[in-house]
Write an enzyme that holds these catalytic residues in place. Structure first.
Site, PDB file in Angstrom:
ATOM      1  N   HIS A 142       0.750  -1.211  -0.088  1.00 26.31           N
ATOM      2  CA  HIS A 142      -0.033   0.004  -0.008  1.00 26.31           C
ATOM      3  C   HIS A 142       0.731   1.142  -0.115  1.00 26.31           C
ATOM      4  O   HIS A 142       0.593   2.100  -1.044  1.00 26.31           O
ATOM      5  CB  HIS A 142      -0.983   0.048   1.066  1.00 26.31           C
ATOM      6  CG  HIS A 142      -1.725   1.243   1.587  1.00 26.31           C
ATOM      7  ND1 HIS A 142      -2.994   1.559   1.239  1.00 26.31           N
ATOM      8  CD2 HIS A 142      -1.112   2.493   2.209  1.00 26.31           C
ATOM      9  CE1 HIS A 142      -3.371   2.730   1.583  1.00 26.31           C
ATOM     10  NE2 HIS A 142      -2.249   3.256   2.257  1.00 26.31           N
ATOM     11  N   GLU A 143       1.960   1.556   0.949  1.00 25.27           N
ATOM     12  CA  GLU A 143       2.600   2.445   0.987  1.00 25.27           C
ATOM     13  C   GLU A 143       3.586   2.523  -0.250  1.00 25.27           C
ATOM     14  O   GLU A 143       3.604   3.845  -0.961  1.00 25.27           O
ATOM     15  CB  GLU A 143       3.612   2.198   2.221  1.00 25.27           C
ATOM     16  CG  GLU A 143       2.902   2.306   3.464  1.00 25.27           C
ATOM     17  CD  GLU A 143       2.152   3.628   3.616  1.00 25.27           C
ATOM     18  OE1 GLU A 143       2.450   4.527   3.255  1.00 25.27           O
ATOM     19  OE2 GLU A 143       0.997   3.468   4.283  1.00 25.27           O
ATOM     20  N   HIS A 146       1.692   4.442  -3.134  1.00 26.35           N
ATOM     21  CA  HIS A 146       1.787   5.880  -3.167  1.00 26.35           C
ATOM     22  C   HIS A 146       2.999   6.332  -3.718  1.00 26.35           C
ATOM     23  O   HIS A 146       2.808   7.478  -4.532  1.00 26.35           O
ATOM     24  CB  HIS A 146       1.711   6.301  -1.553  1.00 26.35           C
ATOM     25  CG  HIS A 146       0.452   5.983  -0.762  1.00 26.35           C
ATOM     26  ND1 HIS A 146      -0.560   6.649  -1.449  1.00 26.35           N
ATOM     27  CD2 HIS A 146       0.197   5.629   0.355  1.00 26.35           C
ATOM     28  CE1 HIS A 146      -1.759   6.404  -0.426  1.00 26.35           C
ATOM     29  NE2 HIS A 146      -0.910   6.067   0.649  1.00 26.35           N
ATOM     30  N   GLU A 220      -6.100   7.060  -0.668  1.00 32.09           N
ATOM     31  CA  GLU A 220      -6.089   5.925   0.190  1.00 32.09           C
ATOM     32  C   GLU A 220      -6.652   4.452  -0.392  1.00 32.09           C
ATOM     33  O   GLU A 220      -6.088   3.538  -0.416  1.00 32.09           O
ATOM     34  CB  GLU A 220      -6.432   6.271   1.603  1.00 32.09           C
ATOM     35  CG  GLU A 220      -5.679   7.186   2.250  1.00 32.09           C
ATOM     36  CD  GLU A 220      -4.072   6.622   2.456  1.00 32.09           C
ATOM     37  OE1 GLU A 220      -3.926   5.624   2.635  1.00 32.09           O
ATOM     38  OE2 GLU A 220      -3.336   7.714   2.662  1.00 32.09           O
TER      39      GLU A 220
END
EC number: 3.4.24.-
Length: 305
Positions: A142-143, A146, A220
């Site tokens: 997930h990070e 980004h 997100e």
């Protein structure tokens, strides 16, 4: 910018462009009003703003890591953490970011840096203690999403106007409370000019605040989707989300308050006990919305869609 195997998100790209365009209009209006109201200070304000933006954009990785008391760790110092990052890099064909650890019991993670070459992925010791390797992989994917989607740099630039306007509003109010609103110089009502500066700054701050929060919530969801599709394990990410959100309630309020300024960067927001945040002002979508999206992706993967 290196291409990766993270799923592209045209919705995120379009929202970034629209948000930056609208913020640009607000910025032009804000600067124009500032020059009309206080022309003597216009050039100085622009120079200070440019220096501030430069530092925020080019030093964001160092500043954020320093503020969170994190430190970059080597593969020898954190072999398991580096192993998870290496697997994600192999899956996504993305360059490996620097890996950092912040010594705090707040279970969270964040990514920072203006591009993939300058990216840093940081996890807290609290997160490492609470998640199993599969859940940790989902969080780190997930990070890294980004970073792959460029939204770390975009959010840094997008938040710039709000920070400047917020500072001007605060300083203007403080000056006004010390008598500035009643001041007159050379037959000009300096107090009214100061009040106008505060009003313009407050409006610019409010507009930029709402726009950046809306973009933050969507990014997100986009990062959740990209991570779930990359790893093929949306249930692991859902488990990590549920666990982190639940564990947050056990963290001392003092620690949560110190972490709250970084909520926009975090995997899951850290709020003090009893805090009530309106959906409009949240940096993250609700847990229910994120879990519903992951459940939908899980169903799609199960059907081979």
């Amino acid at each position: 910018m290196a291409r990766t195997r993270y799923a592209p998100d045209r919705g995120l790209t379009s929202r970034m462009l629209v948000t930056m365009f609208l913020l640009g209009l607000v910025y032009v209006a804000f600067v124009g009003a500032f020059f009309v109201l206080v022309p003597k200070w216009g050039v100085i304000a622009l120079v200070v703003a440019a220096v501030f933006l430069f530092a925020q954009y080019f030093l964001s990785d160092k500043l954020t890591i320093f503020a969170m008391h994190g430190r970059v760790v080597t593969p020898e110092e954190a072999p398991e953490l580096h192993g998870v990052i290496d697997r994600i890099c192999a899956l996504s064909d993305a360059p490996k970011p620097r890996v950092a650890v912040a010594d705090t019991d707040v279970p969270n993670a964040f990514a920072t840096g203006r591009n993939q070459k300058k990216a840093v992925v940081c996890v807290t010791t609290g997160l490492l203690r609470r998640l199993d390797p599969v859940e940790l992989e989902g969080v780190l994917a997930h990070e890294m999403a980004h970073v792959a989607h460029r939204d770390v740099a975009v959010m840094t630039i997008a938040s710039f106007l709000g920070v400047c306007a917020g500072l001007l509003t605060r300083f203007g109010l403080e000056a006004g409370l010390w008598g500035g609103f009643n001041r007159r110089d050379n037959d000009q009502n300096t107090g009214l000019i100061l009040l106008a500066v505060v009003a313009v700054s407050a409006v610019a701050y409010a507009i930029s605040f709402v726009l950046t929060r809306a973009l933050s919530r969507y990014r997100e969801l986009s990062a959740d989707r990209a991570a779930a599709l990359l790893t093929g394990r949306p249930s692991a990410l859902a488990s990590a989300l549920t666990k982190v959100t639940g564990e947050m309630a056990r963290i001392p309020s003092r620690d949560l308050r110190s972490a709250e300024p970084f909520n926009a960067f975090f995997f899951a927001p850290a709020f003090s006990k009893g805090a009530s945040v309106a959906t409009l002002f949240s940096t993250h979508p609700s847990l229910e919305k994120r879990l519903a999206q992951l459940q939908k992706i899980s169903g799609q993967l199960g059907r081979g869609e």
